[in-house]
Enzyme design. Structure first.
Site, PDB file in Angstrom:
ATOM      1  N   ARG A  45       0.845  -1.197   0.000  1.00 17.10           N
ATOM      2  CA  ARG A  45       0.000   0.000   0.000  1.00 17.10           C
ATOM      3  C   ARG A  45       0.884   1.253   0.000  1.00 17.10           C
ATOM      4  O   ARG A  45       0.457   2.332  -0.395  1.00 17.10           O
ATOM      5  CB  ARG A  45      -0.966  -0.005   1.194  1.00 17.10           C
ATOM      6  CG  ARG A  45      -1.862   1.220   1.260  1.00 17.10           C
ATOM      7  CD  ARG A  45      -3.205   0.945   1.964  1.00 17.10           C
ATOM      8  NE  ARG A  45      -3.043   0.261   3.220  1.00 17.10           N
ATOM      9  CZ  ARG A  45      -2.650   0.824   4.377  1.00 17.10           C
ATOM     10  NH1 ARG A  45      -2.391   2.112   4.414  1.00 17.10           N
ATOM     11  NH2 ARG A  45      -2.546   0.102   5.467  1.00 17.10           N
ATOM     12  N   TYR A  96     -16.635  17.623 -15.490  1.00 15.89           N
ATOM     13  CA  TYR A  96     -17.084  16.254 -15.188  1.00 15.89           C
ATOM     14  C   TYR A  96     -17.957  16.269 -13.927  1.00 15.89           C
ATOM     15  O   TYR A  96     -17.511  16.731 -12.874  1.00 15.89           O
ATOM     16  CB  TYR A  96     -15.888  15.326 -15.007  1.00 15.89           C
ATOM     17  CG  TYR A  96     -16.312  13.951 -14.581  1.00 15.89           C
ATOM     18  CD1 TYR A  96     -17.261  13.236 -15.321  1.00 15.89           C
ATOM     19  CD2 TYR A  96     -15.808  13.370 -13.430  1.00 15.89           C
ATOM     20  CE1 TYR A  96     -17.687  11.989 -14.922  1.00 15.89           C
ATOM     21  CE2 TYR A  96     -16.228  12.109 -13.029  1.00 15.89           C
ATOM     22  CZ  TYR A  96     -17.177  11.426 -13.778  1.00 15.89           C
ATOM     23  OH  TYR A  96     -17.603  10.195 -13.373  1.00 15.89           O
ATOM     24  N   ASP A 164      -7.439  19.451 -14.315  1.00 16.07           N
ATOM     25  CA  ASP A 164      -7.752  18.106 -14.803  1.00 16.07           C
ATOM     26  C   ASP A 164      -7.414  18.088 -16.294  1.00 16.07           C
ATOM     27  O   ASP A 164      -8.096  18.714 -17.102  1.00 16.07           O
ATOM     28  CB  ASP A 164      -9.243  17.819 -14.568  1.00 16.07           C
ATOM     29  CG  ASP A 164      -9.648  16.420 -15.012  1.00 16.07           C
ATOM     30  OD1 ASP A 164      -8.995  15.864 -15.929  1.00 16.07           O
ATOM     31  OD2 ASP A 164     -10.622  15.881 -14.471  1.00 16.07           O
ATOM     32  N   LYS A 189      -9.145   7.045 -19.413  1.00 18.92           N
ATOM     33  CA  LYS A 189      -9.535   7.557 -20.733  1.00 18.92           C
ATOM     34  C   LYS A 189      -8.364   7.424 -21.718  1.00 18.92           C
ATOM     35  O   LYS A 189      -7.953   6.331 -22.029  1.00 18.92           O
ATOM     36  CB  LYS A 189     -10.005   9.015 -20.586  1.00 18.92           C
ATOM     37  CG  LYS A 189     -10.992   9.233 -19.444  1.00 18.92           C
ATOM     38  CD  LYS A 189     -12.317   8.580 -19.735  1.00 18.92           C
ATOM     39  CE  LYS A 189     -13.431   8.965 -18.788  1.00 18.92           C
ATOM     40  NZ  LYS A 189     -13.389   8.372 -17.470  1.00 18.92           N
TER      41      LYS A 189
HETATM   42  C1  LIG Z   1     -12.583  14.805 -17.196  1.00 17.05           C
HETATM   43  C2  LIG Z   1     -12.712  13.681 -16.201  1.00 17.05           C
HETATM   44  N1  LIG Z   1     -12.078  13.760 -15.036  1.00 17.05           N
HETATM   45  C3  LIG Z   1     -12.172  12.783 -14.098  1.00 17.05           C
HETATM   46  C4  LIG Z   1     -12.961  11.671 -14.307  1.00 17.05           C
HETATM   47  C5  LIG Z   1     -13.038  10.618 -13.252  1.00 17.05           C
HETATM   48  O1  LIG Z   1     -12.176   9.584 -13.561  1.00 17.05           O
HETATM   49  P1  LIG Z   1     -12.407   8.039 -13.148  1.00 17.05           P
HETATM   50  O2  LIG Z   1     -13.654   7.586 -13.823  1.00 17.05           O
HETATM   51  O3  LIG Z   1     -11.154   7.385 -13.622  1.00 17.05           O
HETATM   52  O4  LIG Z   1     -12.545   8.017 -11.664  1.00 17.05           O
HETATM   53  C6  LIG Z   1     -13.628  11.537 -15.512  1.00 17.05           C
HETATM   54  C7  LIG Z   1     -14.476  10.348 -15.755  1.00 17.05           C
HETATM   55  O5  LIG Z   1     -15.293  10.319 -16.648  1.00 17.05           O
HETATM   56  C8  LIG Z   1     -13.507  12.573 -16.484  1.00 17.05           C
HETATM   57  O6  LIG Z   1     -14.153  12.506 -17.671  1.00 17.05           O
END
Ligand SMILES: Cc1ncc(COP(=O)(O)O)c(C=O)c1O
Length: 348
Positions: A45, A96, A164, A189
Site C-alpha cells: 500500500r 465532469y 484536470d 480515458k
Molecule cells: C474529465 C474527467 N475527469 C475525471 C474523471 C473521473 O475519472 P475516473 O472515472 O477514472 O474516476 C472523468 C471520468 O469520466 C472525467 O471525464
C-alpha cells in the site's frame, strides 16, 4: 540521451523501461502485498514496483512528479483533501459531474461553480479562494478555459491551482509548464486508451504537495491495482499514435457533421478527440446513440473504439447541458466507416 532531450512521443515509448542486463524491456507486473524490507517500501500500500514506470513516464510527459491512484476520482479526492474546512473552491459548472459532486457534497466548503470559458467571471469568483480547479476543454460542454490567464489570476488571489488534463493528455497541454500547482488525470480515458482500466494520477513539482498527496493515497488506500498500472503504462506507449489518428478522424467527422442537415449544432474546440453533437430533440438524440453499430453506445471516452452517449441520460449531469447533447468520443477506426455509421444512426 536523457528524457529531457526527448520529444513527448519518444518519452511515451521509452521512459520507465528497465535498463539492467537481463531485465525485460517491459517492466513486469508485480503481484505483491509485502516486499523484502530495506527497499522503497515494505508493504504494497506504500509502494509497488509496478507503479514506478507509470509514474516516471507520466512525470516526464507532464514535467513533474507523478503519483498513480485507484481512479481519476481518487486522484481528485486527494487534491480536495488539501483544502481545509470553510475554504472557497472554484470549479467548472460544466466539467465532469463526478468531480463537481465531490465538491458540492462537502457542506464544509464554499464551492463556486463557474463557466471557465468566461475568464472575467472565473477571476471574480477566485477572491478568497483556497483552490481553483480547472478542466479544459470541459466534459461534456467542451468549453475552453484561458489557462495561462486563470492560473496567473488564481495565484494572485493566493489560491492553489489544479488542472484536470484528462481531455488534452500531456501531449496537447502541460499545465505545470503554465504554472499550475497540480495536474490530474483520469487515465481510464486517453492514457490507458483501451477502455479496460480505471486509474488516476496526480502530478506536481512541489515536494510538499507531492508528499501530502502521497500520504493521502497511502492513508486512504487509494492505490492503483498492479494490472491496471501495467496496462496504463502499456497504453501510454502508443498514446501519440492513437491521439494523432483519433484527432484526425475527429476533425474529418466534424467537417462532415457541419455540412450535414441531420444535426443542429456541433461543438468542437478545434483539437482533441471529443465532439459534441447537439440535436434539438433529445428523443432523436437518444435514438441515434442506440442505433449505431460501429460507434458503440457507451459511456466513458478516450478508447481506441469510438463511443457516444446522450449525456443527460445521467441523472447527475448538469441540467444546463442541452438534453440533446451527444458526447462522441472518436476512436481510431476508418473514418469513412465511422461516417457511414454515424450518418445512418442520426437519420434513424
Ligand atoms: C474529465 C474527467 N475527469 C475525471 C474523471 C473521473 O475519472 P475516473 O472515472 O477514472 O474516476 C472523468 C471520468 O469520466 C472525467 O471525464
Amino acid at each position: 540521451m536523457t528524457p529531457r532531450d526527448l520529444t513527448p512521443s519518444s518519452i511515451a515509448v521509452s521512459v520507465g523501461r528497465p535498463h539492467e542486463p537481463g531485465d525485460p524491456l517491459s517492466a513486469p507486473i508485480t503481484l505483491a502485498s509485502a516486499l523484502v524490507p530495506g527497499g522503497a517500501a515494505d508493504y504494497a500500500r506504500a509502494g509497488n514496483p509496478v507503479w514506478a514506470p507509470l509514474e516516471q513516464v507520466v512525470g516526464e510527459l507532464e514535467k513533474g512528479q507523478a503519483l498513480a491512484f485507484a481512479s481519476g476520482i481518487a486522484a481528485s479526492s486527494a487534491v480536495f483533501s488539501l483544502v481545509a474546512s470553510g475554504s472557497r473552491v472554484v470549479a467548472p459548472h460544466h466539467g465532469y459531474y463526478g468531480t463537481a459532486k465531490q465538491l458540492t457534497s462537502r457542506p464544509d466548503l464554499d464551492v463556486k461553480l463557474v463557466d471557465v470559458s468566461d475568464t472575467g467571471a472565473t477571476i471574480e469568483a477566485m477572491s478568497g479562494a483556497a483552490l481553483v480547479w480547472l478542466e479544459s476543454p470541459t466534459n461534456p460542454a467542451l468549453e475552453v478555459a484561458d489557462l495561462p490567464t486563470l492560473i496567473g489570476a488564481a495565484h494572485d488571489a493566493g489560491a492553489l491551482v489544479a488542472v484536470d488534463n484528462t481531455f488534452n493528455s500531456p501531449l496537447r497541454a502541460q499545465p505545470l509548464e503554465l504554472g499550475a500547482d497540480i495536474v490530474t488525470h483520469s487515465a481510464s480515458k486517453l492514457l490507458a486508451g483501451h477502455s479496460d482500466v480505471i486509474l488516476g494520477l496526480t502530478v506536481t513539482r512541489d515536494p510538499d504537495l507531492y508528499e501530502r498527496l502521497r500520504a493521502h493515497r497511502h492513508d486512504h488506500g487509494a492505490i492503483p491495482g498492479a494490472l491496471e498500472s501495467w496496462l496504463t503504462t502499456r497504453g501510454i506507449r502508443t498514446l501519440h499514435v492513437r491521439l494523432d489518428r483519433a484527432e484526425q478522424n475527429a476533425r474529418e467527422l466534424v467537417e462532415r457533421l457541419r455540412e450535414s442537415t441531420l444535426v443542429d449544432e456541433i461543438r468542437y474546440p478545434g483539437f482533441g478527440t471529443i465532439v459534441g453533437i447537439v440535436l434539438d430533440d433529445p428523443h432523436r438524440a437518444q435514438r441515434a446513440t442506440e442505433a449505431s453499430s460501429l460507434v458503440r453506445y457507451a459511456t466513458s471516452l478516450g478508447g481506441v473504439e469510438s463511443t457516444w452517449e446522450r449525456r443527460r441520460r445521467h441523472a447527475n449531469e448538469a441540467p444546463t447541458i442541452p438534453a440533446g447533447l451527444i458526447r462522441l468520443s472518436v476512436g481510431i477506426e476508418d473514418v469513412d466507416d465511422l461516417w457511414t455509421d454515424i450518418e445512418a444512426a442520426l437519420g434513424a
